[in-house]
Structure formats: structure tokens, C-alpha cells
Design an enzyme around this catalytic site. Structure first.
Site, PDB file in Angstrom:
ATOM      1  N   HIS A 134       0.865  -1.175   0.000  1.00  0.00           N
ATOM      2  CA  HIS A 134       0.000   0.000   0.000  1.00  0.00           C
ATOM      3  C   HIS A 134       0.905   1.229   0.000  1.00  0.00           C
ATOM      4  CE1 HIS A 134      -2.851   2.902   1.792  1.00  0.00           C
ATOM      5  NE2 HIS A 134      -3.825   2.061   1.517  1.00  0.00           N
ATOM      6  N   ASP A 211       2.998  -4.344   7.979  1.00  0.00           N
ATOM      7  CA  ASP A 211       1.762  -3.598   7.808  1.00  0.00           C
ATOM      8  C   ASP A 211       0.630  -4.607   7.967  1.00  0.00           C
ATOM      9  OD1 ASP A 211      -0.527  -2.404   6.879  1.00  0.00           O
ATOM     10  OD2 ASP A 211       0.327  -1.720   4.974  1.00  0.00           O
ATOM     11  N   GLN A 214      -4.616  -5.402   6.915  1.00  0.00           N
ATOM     12  CA  GLN A 214      -5.561  -6.439   6.476  1.00  0.00           C
ATOM     13  C   GLN A 214      -5.411  -7.707   7.316  1.00  0.00           C
ATOM     14  OE1 GLN A 214      -7.915  -5.838   4.201  1.00  0.00           O
ATOM     15  NE2 GLN A 214      -7.111  -3.862   3.536  1.00  0.00           N
ATOM     16  N   LYS A 237     -10.615  -0.901   9.983  1.00  0.00           N
ATOM     17  CA  LYS A 237     -10.791  -2.100   9.154  1.00  0.00           C
ATOM     18  C   LYS A 237     -11.105  -3.327  10.007  1.00  0.00           C
ATOM     19  CE  LYS A 237      -7.966  -0.248   5.512  1.00  0.00           C
ATOM     20  NZ  LYS A 237      -6.921  -0.405   4.510  1.00  0.00           N
ATOM     21  N   CYS A 375      -4.640   2.264  -3.800  1.00  0.00           N
ATOM     22  CA  CYS A 375      -3.447   2.806  -3.127  1.00  0.00           C
ATOM     23  C   CYS A 375      -2.252   1.884  -3.306  1.00  0.00           C
ATOM     24  CB  CYS A 375      -3.678   3.050  -1.641  1.00  0.00           C
ATOM     25  SG  CYS A 375      -4.993   4.204  -1.297  1.00  0.00           S
TER      26      CYS A 375
HETATM   27  C1  LIG Z   1      -5.968   0.396   4.387  1.00  0.00           C
HETATM   28  C2  LIG Z   1      -4.562   0.011   4.382  1.00  0.00           C
HETATM   29  C3  LIG Z   1      -3.579   0.909   4.793  1.00  0.00           C
HETATM   30  C4  LIG Z   1      -3.885   2.324   5.203  1.00  0.00           C
HETATM   31  O1  LIG Z   1      -4.793   2.375   6.296  1.00  0.00           O
HETATM   32  P1  LIG Z   1      -5.134   3.812   6.923  1.00  0.00           P
HETATM   33  O2  LIG Z   1      -6.160   3.522   7.948  1.00  0.00           O
HETATM   34  O3  LIG Z   1      -5.666   4.631   5.778  1.00  0.00           O
HETATM   35  O4  LIG Z   1      -3.879   4.359   7.471  1.00  0.00           O
HETATM   36  C5  LIG Z   1      -2.269   0.484   4.769  1.00  0.00           C
HETATM   37  N1  LIG Z   1      -1.949  -0.761   4.401  1.00  0.00           N
HETATM   38  C6  LIG Z   1      -2.863  -1.656   4.012  1.00  0.00           C
HETATM   39  C7  LIG Z   1      -2.426  -3.031   3.638  1.00  0.00           C
HETATM   40  C8  LIG Z   1      -4.202  -1.300   3.989  1.00  0.00           C
HETATM   41  O5  LIG Z   1      -5.108  -2.183   3.600  1.00  0.00           O
END
Ligand SMILES: *Cc1c(COP(=O)(O)O)cnc(C)c1O
Length: 417
Positions: A134, A211, A214, A237, A375
Site C-alpha cells: 500500500h 503492515d 488487512q 478495518k 493505493c
Molecule cells: C488500508 C490500508 C492501509 C492504510 O490504512 P489507513 O487507515 O488509511 O492508514 C495500509 N496498508 C494496508 C495493507 C491497507 O489495507
């Protein structure tokens, strides 16, 4: 009894109809049709347990935290710190002091890039990311590279979206100082073998960040088992509120880092001859935090934990398999991302049709999908596509909704032909 009838007494079976009743928004209609919400990868809907917890806080127990010498402040501080404790248990952190609240996971990445990157990395050092990151896990490192001369290296993904650990390993060397990789791709659903990534990164002498935006939604995460140095996720999320993210960091690393933002709550003493800082986590939480949101996240984690990841994973695997089967059987539909064991995040294209047109027809059928580059523009370039339509599933989606998605795609083919 035929074995296709789920055993209600078995806690590893998700009662999806009961789950759906917890999410008020799922009974909404759009364009006169039932809402089929398949954009949870962008932000998930909230169960009433989360809504109630936040409402209860604002109606009955709210104040700023860590400062007032009065009942409400003490009670709110308690609830806020209990949320931190809940997150620590959710990730299996060694102590709640390793849990920093940030505005979102993007802020978590930026915090590490600034506070760790600028303090400990220098020109010529290497940071390794992957092709399926992302933008939140690309741009902060590019900004660090511009500021310091650090070099960004990129681990490739296969055509089917698989992460190749051997190709990743080839990138590591004694200049590698930091690896920052998604634990689960928001476009492809690919799960990255985090423990193996961490082992290889550490063997090269690098720190490793994941990260988890997800990954925490779709399966259990144990930061100690993975041996992650940093791990980030975002509350909205995970069925929690927007405005709140989490950065986990190993305590000794966090306490070796200078602060990122300066202000109230993060200091020990302030004078015009200089200021001293608190230890983690408060060192990295300047200003009033997202109090109500932290309490909402606590409720969201309790909600997911009550259902259990065994049940959630089994349910989402059946959604994924059904979606691959149904969509894969539609002439002209191309699934983007079919790595083994992937999460129920289904990106696809329809031959000859622009993804935006397809998504617009789906929308009129009540099926909410995301469309575009998600993104992840470098990944789109790697796959040679302008974008995809993405149906990202959550614990509240049903097999019937996957059928509705398939029917809406058939309709789009007819209408746009
Ligand atoms: C949604 C997402 C982000 C960004 O999340 P934010 O809440 O906008 O900071 C970063 N990495 C992954 C894999 C995502 O799905």
C-alpha cells in the site's frame, strides 16, 4: 444428519445471520436493493457493540485522560488504558507499554520512518519493501530516502500474487537495516509468511516491520511468535472506529527512539533550557489521543475474539472459494491474485470492460465494491493493469451475497457489451 448442515453447538461455525443482526447498516437498502457491502478492505462496518461502547463513553464516562484530578478523568483514563491492554493481548505483545495509539496505520509507518529511520539509518543503508505494498508502506520510506540517502529495495511478487520468500531473501545483505512488508495484501489477499520474513531479516541484521492493516482482520496475529520488531494496524478495518491506529514495537527499541511529535502528554519535564521525555508508549502519543475511538477498538476486538478466528477464517475461506468458483466460471472474468491460502479479497477484471464501468453497474445492483489502484499503483504497474474491481469480504458477508456479486457481473457484461 447430512454433513452439510452446520452443527450449531460447534463454536468453530459462524452464525452469519446472527452476526449480521449486530451490524445495523447491513439492513440498509441502496437504489431500492439490499446493500451488499464488499468494500470492507477499505473500511469495515461497525457492530452495535462498538457503537454502544462509544456512545456509552460519550454519554456516561468521558473526560480527557492522564491529567484531571477528578473522578471522570480517572475513570476515562482507566478505560483508555484498558483498551491498550486489550490490544496488547490481541497481538500477544509482552506488555501494554509496547502499544502506541496513532491516528491510523499510515501514521504508524510514518512514526517508524521518522523516529527510527532518521535516528538509526544513514545514506547507503537499505530498506526492503515488496511490490504489493500500500502507498502507506512506500511513501514514508521514499521520504526517508530523500532525507537521508537510504536506498529502497523492492521484493517481487509472482504473477498469481504469491510472495516468493527466496526472491526476498536474495535482496538481503549487510546493508539491509529495515524490512517493512505487508502481512496481507489489500489488493491480492496474499498472506506473507511473516515469521520467515522476520527470521531472514534478523539473520541479515535488520529490523522488521509489518503492515497488518488487512492481516489482523482475517486471522490471529502473535507478534512475539512472528518476532516482529514493529507491527501496525488500523482500527476502522477491524470493525472499529476511524481515527485510530496501532503501532506495536519491541519495548527496548521504542525506548531507544527519539520522539516523533512533541507536545503535551509525551514529556517528563519541560523548561526553556530543554525538555525530557516519557518512556514508551507515552513518548509517542503527543496531545490528546483518540479516547472514544480506543474504547471502540476495545469493543471491536472483544467482538472478533468472541466469535473466534477459527470460525471467522472458516467462514471467510468458504466465501473466498465460492467467489473464485463463481467468478472464475464467468466468461471473460480474470481473477487478479490467486495465491494459495489468500484472504477473501477478490480483485478482478472483465475482458474488454473498464473496471470503473463494471463497478458502476455493480453499485446500481446494490453491490458496493472498490475500484481503481487501491493505493497500490506500483502493484498495478507490475501486473500491467490500470486498476481492478475489488470485492473485499468480511465476517458478515454471505454465500448468497457472493452469488449476488456474480449475478451483477453477468448483468454488467450484458449492459456494457
Ligand atoms: C488500508 C490500508 C492501509 C492504510 O490504512 P489507513 O487507515 O488509511 O492508514 C495500509 N496498508 C494496508 C495493507 C491497507 O489495507
Amino acid at each position: 444428519m447430512p454433513d452439510t448442515v452446520p452443527d450449531r453447538a460447534n463454536s468453530s461455525v459462524l452464525d452469519v445471520e446472527a452476526v449480521r443482526r449486530d451490524f445495523p447498516i447491513l439492513s440498509e437498502t441502496v437504489y431500492g436493493k439490499p446493500l451488499v457491502f464488499m468494500d470492507s478492505g477499505a473500511s469495515a462496518q461497525k457492530p452495535r457493540q462498538v457503537i454502544d461502547a462509544m456512545k456509552n463513553c460519550m454519554e456516561h464516562q468521558y473526560s480527557n485522560v492522564h491529567r484531571g484530578a477528578h473522578y471522570m478523568s480517572a475513570a476515562t483514563t482507566d478505560a483508555f488504558e484498558q483498551a491498550r491492554d486489550r490490544v496488547a493481548r490481541f497481538l500477544n505483545a509482552a506488555t501494554p507499554d509496547e502499544i502506541i495509539f496513532t491516528p491510523n496505520v499510515t501514521a504508524a509507518m510514518n512514526l517508524v520512518a521518522h523516529a527510527y529511520g532518521r535516528a538509526f539509518l544513514k545514506a547507503g543503508d537499505e530498506v526492503v519493501v515488496s511490490e504489493m505494498e500500500h502507498h502507506a508502506n512506500i511513501v514514508p520510506w521514499q521520504m526517508l530516502a530523500e532525507a537521508t540517502g537510504v536506498v529502497l529495495r523492492v521484493a517481487p511478487v509472482e504473477d498469481d500474487g504469491s510472495f516468493r520468500i527466496d526472491r526476498f531473501a536474495e535482496l538481503l545483505n549487510d546493508r539491509t537495516k529495515l524490512v517493512s512488508i505487508t502481512h496481507c495484501s489489500n489488493v491480492l489477499g496474499t498472506n506473507v509468511p511473516a515469521k520467515e520474513v522476520a527470521r531472514l531479516a534478523h539473520a541479515a541484521g535488520a529490523k522488521v516491520m509489518f503492515d497488518g492493516a488487512q492481516a489482523v482482520v482475517h486471522g490471529p496475529v502473535d507478534v512475539q511468535d512472528i518476532d516482529a520488531d514493529f507491527y501496525g494496524f488500523t482500527a476502522h478495518k477491524l470493525y472499529g472506529p476511524s481515527g485510530l491506529g496501532v503501532l506495536y514495537g519491541k519495548l527496548d527499541i521504542l525506548n531507544s527512539m527519539p520522539p516523533f511529535l512533541g507536545g503535551g502528554d509525551m514529556i517528563d519535564k519541560v523548561s526553556f533550557s530543554g525538555s525530557t521525555y516519557k518512556d514508551a508508549p507515552h513518548r509517542f502519543e503527543a496531545g490528546t489521543p483518540a479516547i472514544v475511538e480506543a474504547i471502540g477498538l476495545h469493543a471491536a476486538i472483544d467482538y472478533v475474539a468472541d466469535l473466534g478466528f477459527d470460525a471467522i477464517q472458516a467462514h471467510e475461506a468458504s466465501l473466498r472459494d465460492h467467489a473464485h468458483e463463481r467468478l472464475g466460471a464467468i466468461d471473460g472474468v480474470r481473477l487478479i491474485g490467486t495465491a494459495p491460502g489468500k484472504a477473501a479479497i477478490i480483485s478482478f477484471l472483465v475482458d474488454g470492460l473498464h473496471p470503473y464501468d463494471v463497478a458502476a453497474v455493480l453499485d446500481r445492483q446494490g453491490v458496493a465494491c472498490r475500484v481503481g489502484h487501491h493505493c497500490a499503483e506500483p502493484l498495478m504497474d507490475r501486473l500491467g493493469v490500470i486498476g481492478t474491481v475489488r470485492a473485499s469480504m468480511a465476517l458478515y458477508n454471505t454465500i448468497a451475497e457472493v452469488d449476488a456479486l456474480a449475478a451483477a457481473i453477468e448483468k454488467a457484461k450484458k449492459m456494457l457489451a
